[in-house]
Design a protein around this motif. Structure first.
Motif, PDB file in Angstrom:
ATOM      1  N   ILE A   1     -65.489  87.678  48.518  1.00 15.73           N
ATOM      2  CA  ILE A   1     -64.810  86.492  47.998  1.00 15.73           C
ATOM      3  C   ILE A   1     -65.431  85.296  48.723  1.00 15.73           C
ATOM      4  O   ILE A   1     -65.318  85.179  49.949  1.00 15.73           O
ATOM      5  CB  ILE A   1     -63.295  86.571  48.305  1.00 15.73           C
ATOM      6  CG1 ILE A   1     -62.671  87.757  47.568  1.00 15.73           C
ATOM      7  CG2 ILE A   1     -62.587  85.287  47.930  1.00 15.73           C
ATOM      8  CD1 ILE A   1     -62.745  87.657  46.057  1.00 15.73           C
ATOM      9  N   ALA A   2     -66.112  84.434  47.956  1.00 13.84           N
ATOM     10  CA  ALA A   2     -66.802  83.292  48.570  1.00 13.84           C
ATOM     11  C   ALA A   2     -65.837  82.121  48.760  1.00 13.84           C
ATOM     12  O   ALA A   2     -65.149  81.707  47.831  1.00 13.84           O
ATOM     13  CB  ALA A   2     -67.983  82.868  47.696  1.00 13.84           C
ATOM     14  N   VAL A   3     -65.823  81.607  49.987  1.00 12.77           N
ATOM     15  CA  VAL A   3     -64.866  80.562  50.370  1.00 12.77           C
ATOM     16  C   VAL A   3     -65.616  79.417  51.062  1.00 12.77           C
ATOM     17  O   VAL A   3     -66.442  79.658  51.944  1.00 12.77           O
ATOM     18  CB  VAL A   3     -63.798  81.159  51.330  1.00 12.77           C
ATOM     19  CG1 VAL A   3     -62.910  80.069  51.914  1.00 12.77           C
ATOM     20  CG2 VAL A   3     -62.947  82.212  50.613  1.00 12.77           C
ATOM     21  N   LEU A   4     -65.316  78.201  50.657  1.00  9.43           N
ATOM     22  CA  LEU A   4     -65.934  77.038  51.305  1.00  9.43           C
ATOM     23  C   LEU A   4     -65.288  76.828  52.674  1.00  9.43           C
ATOM     24  O   LEU A   4     -64.094  76.565  52.776  1.00  9.43           O
ATOM     25  CB  LEU A   4     -65.717  75.792  50.419  1.00  9.43           C
ATOM     26  CG  LEU A   4     -66.285  74.479  50.940  1.00  9.43           C
ATOM     27  CD1 LEU A   4     -67.813  74.533  51.070  1.00  9.43           C
ATOM     28  CD2 LEU A   4     -65.875  73.317  50.026  1.00  9.43           C
ATOM     29  N   ALA A   5     -66.095  76.945  53.741  1.00  9.29           N
ATOM     30  CA  ALA A   5     -65.571  76.818  55.103  1.00  9.29           C
ATOM     31  C   ALA A   5     -65.394  75.341  55.471  1.00  9.29           C
ATOM     32  O   ALA A   5     -66.101  74.470  54.939  1.00  9.29           O
ATOM     33  CB  ALA A   5     -66.525  77.482  56.100  1.00  9.29           C
ATOM     34  N   HIS A   6     -64.475  75.084  56.396  1.00 13.55           N
ATOM     35  CA  HIS A   6     -64.240  73.750  56.986  1.00 13.55           C
ATOM     36  C   HIS A   6     -64.876  72.587  56.206  1.00 13.55           C
ATOM     37  O   HIS A   6     -65.865  72.008  56.660  1.00 13.55           O
ATOM     38  CB  HIS A   6     -64.707  73.722  58.450  1.00 13.55           C
ATOM     39  CG  HIS A   6     -66.031  74.385  58.730  1.00 13.55           C
ATOM     40  ND1 HIS A   6     -67.228  73.913  58.242  1.00 13.55           N
ATOM     41  CD2 HIS A   6     -66.333  75.484  59.448  1.00 13.55           C
ATOM     42  CE1 HIS A   6     -68.203  74.700  58.649  1.00 13.55           C
ATOM     43  NE2 HIS A   6     -67.687  75.670  59.376  1.00 13.55           N
ATOM     44  N   PRO A   7     -64.271  72.220  55.062  1.00 19.32           N
ATOM     45  CA  PRO A   7     -64.889  71.194  54.208  1.00 19.32           C
ATOM     46  C   PRO A   7     -65.118  69.854  54.921  1.00 19.32           C
ATOM     47  O   PRO A   7     -65.913  69.035  54.439  1.00 19.32           O
ATOM     48  CB  PRO A   7     -63.878  71.014  53.069  1.00 19.32           C
ATOM     49  CG  PRO A   7     -63.088  72.269  53.060  1.00 19.32           C
ATOM     50  CD  PRO A   7     -63.023  72.747  54.477  1.00 19.32           C
ATOM     51  N   ASN A   8     -64.473  69.640  56.048  1.00 19.22           N
ATOM     52  CA  ASN A   8     -64.670  68.341  56.712  1.00 19.22           C
ATOM     53  C   ASN A   8     -66.076  68.180  57.283  1.00 19.22           C
ATOM     54  O   ASN A   8     -66.511  67.060  57.519  1.00 19.22           O
ATOM     55  CB  ASN A   8     -63.602  68.085  57.787  1.00 19.22           C
ATOM     56  CG  ASN A   8     -63.739  68.985  58.986  1.00 19.22           C
ATOM     57  OD1 ASN A   8     -64.289  70.084  58.874  1.00 19.22           O
ATOM     58  ND2 ASN A   8     -63.264  68.548  60.134  1.00 19.22           N
TER      59      ASN A   8
ATOM     60  N   LEU B   1     -70.448  78.766  54.037  1.00 21.47           N
ATOM     61  CA  LEU B   1     -69.693  79.546  53.064  1.00 21.47           C
ATOM     62  C   LEU B   1     -69.261  80.850  53.698  1.00 21.47           C
ATOM     63  O   LEU B   1     -70.091  81.570  54.284  1.00 21.47           O
ATOM     64  CB  LEU B   1     -70.557  79.822  51.830  1.00 21.47           C
ATOM     65  CG  LEU B   1     -70.868  78.560  51.018  1.00 21.47           C
ATOM     66  CD1 LEU B   1     -72.091  78.777  50.136  1.00 21.47           C
ATOM     67  CD2 LEU B   1     -69.672  78.144  50.177  1.00 21.47           C
ATOM     68  N   LEU B   2     -67.969  81.121  53.625  1.00 20.79           N
ATOM     69  CA  LEU B   2     -67.459  82.379  54.152  1.00 20.79           C
ATOM     70  C   LEU B   2     -67.437  83.400  53.029  1.00 20.79           C
ATOM     71  O   LEU B   2     -67.229  83.050  51.861  1.00 20.79           O
ATOM     72  CB  LEU B   2     -66.030  82.173  54.680  1.00 20.79           C
ATOM     73  CG  LEU B   2     -65.910  81.232  55.881  1.00 20.79           C
ATOM     74  CD1 LEU B   2     -64.472  80.747  56.044  1.00 20.79           C
ATOM     75  CD2 LEU B   2     -66.385  81.919  57.165  1.00 20.79           C
ATOM     76  N   GLY B   3     -67.667  84.652  53.392  1.00 22.16           N
ATOM     77  CA  GLY B   3     -67.543  85.739  52.415  1.00 22.16           C
ATOM     78  C   GLY B   3     -66.604  86.775  53.002  1.00 22.16           C
ATOM     79  O   GLY B   3     -66.848  87.272  54.103  1.00 22.16           O
ATOM     80  N   PHE B   4     -65.518  87.069  52.295  1.00 19.13           N
ATOM     81  CA  PHE B   4     -64.549  88.051  52.798  1.00 19.13           C
ATOM     82  C   PHE B   4     -64.614  89.332  51.976  1.00 19.13           C
ATOM     83  O   PHE B   4     -64.849  89.281  50.768  1.00 19.13           O
ATOM     84  CB  PHE B   4     -63.131  87.484  52.711  1.00 19.13           C
ATOM     85  CG  PHE B   4     -62.910  86.297  53.609  1.00 19.13           C
ATOM     86  CD1 PHE B   4     -62.748  86.453  54.981  1.00 19.13           C
ATOM     87  CD2 PHE B   4     -62.891  85.012  53.086  1.00 19.13           C
ATOM     88  CE1 PHE B   4     -62.550  85.355  55.818  1.00 19.13           C
ATOM     89  CE2 PHE B   4     -62.697  83.899  53.907  1.00 19.13           C
ATOM     90  CZ  PHE B   4     -62.524  84.076  55.268  1.00 19.13           C
TER      91      PHE B   4
END
Ligand code: AMP
Ligand code: ZN
Ligand code: FE
Ligand code: FE
Length: 288
Positions: free
Chosen positions: A185-192, A76-79
């Motif tokens: 801002i929580a972002v789902l990283a590289h879903p693959n 999970l990325l956080g920006f």
């Protein structure tokens, strides 16, 4: 048109360039903005942000948290996180302590396999930042136990290999929570890398993560196929998620990959950053 790269590692985790080096490099390559997203640590952000200010280059403070998930792995990325936020710092300290317990166990396992390597060697390879498996791989390579970085993972370090030691991970819900609490801002990283069984399983997971506070999805990534990009974009539209992208540049191990361009296929426009900022402003106003 100037481009951006929103997924980068530095020596604070397992990247090769220091935070100031990567900021200067990004500017020299003609990028317009970057996010520094080291694994489980914000130690590189102060340096990166102040270098950005010094040379007039936009640096977004970020992080990449490993979360509990199977069968694949979830990052999970956080920006735009507030690096002084107490809860964030508390959670990251906990991860550092967990790593401090794990690393000597990897040394032990390698020693039991007949490999002559000390924790000092690994510390040296890490350059003073957080120690991770890539630093073990580097030492194995330097000591000629393996011929390539990848061989070190395949023979010794990857999940299921003889020197693998699992690491502590937060549940996705908890990671999303402390990212959000720290105004990120929580972002789902590289879903693959989640290894989901088809689109609808991935969609089910995304729905759950959105309920838990997820705000975005990393659509553009060097390892994503055109089909995956299209699927992740569709998910973003359907669930109102911001779209991000980045190269995950570390410096050495990913052959042929460069900041900003990936393997030549990445050209991420600055509007991604504007959308992220809009999401941040909405979150700060208490909207979704
Ligand atoms: P750690 O956080 O110590 O578990 O190390 C994770 C890092 O090791 C990842 O961010 C990758 O850079 C690298 N890594 C993990 N698995 C592999 C693999 N199978 N092959 C190559 N690199 C890997
Ligand atoms: Zn890494
Ligand atoms: Fe990752
Ligand atoms: Fe990464």
């Amino acid at each position: 048109m100037a481009y951006v790269d929103l997924h980068l590692h530095t020596t604070a985790s397992d990247g090769v360039m220091s935070p100031s080096e990567i900021v200067r490099y990004a500017k020299a390559r003609g990028l317009r903005a970057i996010a520094i997203t080291d694994h489980d640590t914000i130690e590189g952000l102060e340096e990166g942000l102040s270098e950005g200010e010094k040379i007039g280059f936009e640096v977004i403070p970020g992080i990449e948290i490993s979360a509990e998930h199977s069968p694949g792995s979830m990052h999970l990325l956080g920006f735009f996180i507030d690096i002084h936020h107490p809860l964030l710092n508390e959670k990251l300290d906990y991860l550092q302590k967990a790593r401090a317990q794990r690393n000597p166990r990897i040394v032990e396992k390698l020693n039991q396999l007949g490999i002559d390597l000390t924790y000092q060697d690994v510390l040296k390879a890490s350059g003073g930042g957080q120690v991770g498996r890539p630093h073990f791989a580097q030492v194995l390579l330097e000591k000629n136990y393996v011929r390539t970085f990848q061989e070190a993972f395949d023979r010794f370090l990857k999940k299921g290999a003889p020197a693998y030691v699992d690491k502590f991970r937060f549940e996705p819900k908890e990671a999303i929570h402390f990212i959000n609490e720290a105004k990120g801002i929580a972002v789902l990283a590289h879903p693959n890398t989640l290894d989901m069984d088809g689109y609808s399983e991935l969609e089910g997971l995304v729905i759950r993560l959105v309920e838990e506070g997820l705000k975005g999805i990393e659509v553009y990534y060097p390892e994503h196929s055109a089909l995956e990009v299209a699927q992740y974009k569709a998910l973003a539209e359907r669930y109102g998620l911001v779209i991000t992208g980045g190269t995950d540049y570390h410096g050495i191990e990913k052959n042929g990959l460069d900041i900003g361009v990936g393997r030549g296929e990445m050209k991420l426009p600055y509007c991604l950053v504007e959308e992220l900022k809009a999401a941040r402003d909405r979150a700060l106003r208490g909207e979704r």
